[in-house]
Design a protein around this motif. Sequence first.
Motif, mmCIF file in Angstrom:
data_model
loop_
_atom_site.group_PDB
_atom_site.id
_atom_site.type_symbol
_atom_site.label_atom_id
_atom_site.label_comp_id
_atom_site.label_asym_id
_atom_site.label_seq_id
_atom_site.Cartn_x
_atom_site.Cartn_y
_atom_site.Cartn_z
ATOM 1 N N GLN A 15 0.783 -1.419 0.133
ATOM 2 C CA GLN A 15 -0.106 0.069 0.048
ATOM 3 C C GLN A 15 0.908 1.223 0.166
ATOM 4 O O GLN A 15 0.626 2.327 -0.779
ATOM 5 C CB GLN A 15 -0.762 0.072 1.297
ATOM 6 C CG GLN A 15 -2.349 -0.786 1.117
ATOM 7 C CD GLN A 15 -3.185 -0.372 2.286
ATOM 8 O OE1 GLN A 15 -2.725 -0.992 3.386
ATOM 9 N NE2 GLN A 15 -4.017 0.038 2.231
ATOM 10 N N GLU A 17 4.340 1.641 -0.610
ATOM 11 C CA GLU A 17 5.269 1.811 -1.817
ATOM 12 C C GLU A 17 4.708 1.512 -3.197
ATOM 13 O O GLU A 17 5.433 1.784 -4.020
ATOM 14 C CB GLU A 17 6.389 0.815 -1.248
ATOM 15 C CG GLU A 17 7.006 1.071 0.002
ATOM 16 C CD GLU A 17 8.062 0.316 0.414
ATOM 17 O OE1 GLU A 17 8.464 -0.675 -0.577
ATOM 18 O OE2 GLU A 17 8.819 0.490 1.682
ATOM 19 N N ASN A 18 3.555 0.453 -3.345
ATOM 20 C CA ASN A 18 3.385 0.166 -4.701
ATOM 21 C C ASN A 18 1.995 0.486 -5.015
ATOM 22 O O ASN A 18 1.498 -0.224 -6.017
ATOM 23 C CB ASN A 18 3.807 -1.215 -4.674
ATOM 24 C CG ASN A 18 5.033 -1.684 -4.577
ATOM 25 O OD1 ASN A 18 5.971 -0.819 -4.892
ATOM 26 N ND2 ASN A 18 5.470 -2.691 -4.023
ATOM 27 N N ASP A 19 1.210 1.200 -4.557
ATOM 28 C CA ASP A 19 0.052 1.800 -4.923
ATOM 29 C C ASP A 19 -0.877 0.746 -4.937
ATOM 30 O O ASP A 19 -1.935 0.499 -5.638
ATOM 31 C CB ASP A 19 0.126 2.619 -5.906
ATOM 32 C CG ASP A 19 0.621 3.811 -6.086
ATOM 33 O OD1 ASP A 19 0.599 4.502 -4.920
ATOM 34 O OD2 ASP A 19 1.478 4.198 -7.019
ATOM 35 N N LEU A 20 -0.886 -0.393 -4.007
ATOM 36 C CA LEU A 20 -2.037 -1.551 -3.731
ATOM 37 C C LEU A 20 -3.204 -0.764 -3.494
ATOM 38 O O LEU A 20 -3.446 0.036 -2.857
ATOM 39 C CB LEU A 20 -1.447 -2.525 -2.616
ATOM 40 C CG LEU A 20 -2.358 -3.547 -2.540
ATOM 41 C CD1 LEU A 20 -2.524 -4.711 -3.648
ATOM 42 C CD2 LEU A 20 -2.195 -4.159 -1.040
ATOM 43 N N PRO A 21 -4.211 -0.877 -4.397
ATOM 44 C CA PRO A 21 -5.616 -0.598 -4.334
ATOM 45 C C PRO A 21 -6.080 -0.823 -2.893
ATOM 46 O O PRO A 21 -6.117 -2.019 -2.442
ATOM 47 C CB PRO A 21 -6.387 -1.188 -5.517
ATOM 48 C CG PRO A 21 -5.365 -1.363 -6.364
ATOM 49 C CD PRO A 21 -4.160 -1.971 -5.677
ATOM 50 N N ASP A 22 -6.679 -0.028 -2.287
ATOM 51 C CA ASP A 22 -7.596 -0.055 -0.905
ATOM 52 C C ASP A 22 -8.395 -1.278 -1.048
ATOM 53 O O ASP A 22 -8.385 -1.856 0.117
ATOM 54 C CB ASP A 22 -8.057 1.251 -0.534
ATOM 55 C CG ASP A 22 -7.159 2.282 -0.325
ATOM 56 O OD1 ASP A 22 -6.023 2.090 -0.123
ATOM 57 O OD2 ASP A 22 -7.577 3.486 -0.244
ATOM 58 N N ASP A 56 3.042 -5.160 -8.232
ATOM 59 C CA ASP A 56 3.320 -3.784 -9.000
ATOM 60 C C ASP A 56 2.052 -3.499 -9.835
ATOM 61 O O ASP A 56 1.655 -4.239 -10.761
ATOM 62 C CB ASP A 56 4.561 -4.290 -9.912
ATOM 63 C CG ASP A 56 4.978 -3.094 -10.962
ATOM 64 O OD1 ASP A 56 4.299 -2.132 -10.930
ATOM 65 O OD2 ASP A 56 5.851 -3.371 -11.637
ATOM 66 N N THR A 57 1.718 -2.092 -9.668
ATOM 67 C CA THR A 57 0.456 -1.756 -10.259
ATOM 68 C C THR A 57 0.601 -1.858 -11.917
ATOM 69 O O THR A 57 -0.222 -2.084 -12.486
ATOM 70 C CB THR A 57 0.537 -0.052 -9.998
ATOM 71 O OG1 THR A 57 0.280 0.017 -8.619
ATOM 72 C CG2 THR A 57 -0.836 0.507 -10.533
ATOM 73 N N TYR A 58 1.817 -1.832 -12.367
ATOM 74 C CA TYR A 58 2.121 -1.823 -13.902
ATOM 75 C C TYR A 58 2.482 -3.301 -14.412
ATOM 76 O O TYR A 58 2.876 -3.396 -15.578
ATOM 77 C CB TYR A 58 2.893 -0.645 -14.255
ATOM 78 C CG TYR A 58 2.403 0.553 -13.899
ATOM 79 C CD1 TYR A 58 1.190 1.110 -14.373
ATOM 80 C CD2 TYR A 58 3.041 1.423 -12.818
ATOM 81 C CE1 TYR A 58 0.733 2.202 -13.967
ATOM 82 C CE2 TYR A 58 2.404 2.422 -12.314
ATOM 83 C CZ TYR A 58 1.160 2.976 -12.858
ATOM 84 O OH TYR A 58 0.589 4.165 -12.660
ATOM 85 N N ASN A 69 -0.054 -8.125 -10.906
ATOM 86 C CA ASN A 69 -0.771 -7.046 -10.901
ATOM 87 C C ASN A 69 -2.067 -7.175 -10.174
ATOM 88 O O ASN A 69 -2.367 -8.281 -9.727
ATOM 89 C CB ASN A 69 -1.039 -6.638 -12.528
ATOM 90 C CG ASN A 69 -1.818 -7.701 -13.149
ATOM 91 O OD1 ASN A 69 -2.569 -8.315 -12.735
ATOM 92 N ND2 ASN A 69 -1.791 -7.572 -14.562
ATOM 93 N N ASN A 70 -3.188 -6.254 -10.356
ATOM 94 C CA ASN A 70 -4.246 -6.243 -9.389
ATOM 95 C C ASN A 70 -5.355 -7.437 -10.076
ATOM 96 O O ASN A 70 -6.007 -8.115 -9.103
ATOM 97 C CB ASN A 70 -4.958 -5.085 -9.597
ATOM 98 C CG ASN A 70 -5.478 -4.482 -10.753
ATOM 99 O OD1 ASN A 70 -5.027 -4.907 -12.022
ATOM 100 N ND2 ASN A 70 -6.523 -3.384 -10.904
#
Length: 88
Positions: A15, A17-22, A56-58, A69-70
């Motif tokens: 969350q 460092e890597n923008d893990l979705p809430d 990794d978001t991307y 990814n997500n």
Amino acid sequence: MDVFEQLRRVTEQAQAENDLPDVLAARLFRIVERPELFDRYRGEIADLAGQVEQYDTYAQTGYMGMGVNNVILDGAIRRMEEKASLPP
């Protein structure tokens, strides 16, 4: 380190460092908070923590197509939720 604590730690790190979705983080924390439902799946929880650590978001969009990814993470979380009969 306990697998549930490991999952909590890597989720918090992803969350931050890597923008893990809430929404994914919330589902992961539900698993962490209910160890009695997931205790028999400790090996799979450890694997899930490894995926979160590689989040990794991307991911999967570049030349090498590496990382988690997500979509991949959502599928792994969904499989765990189904084992414990938790709604997504």
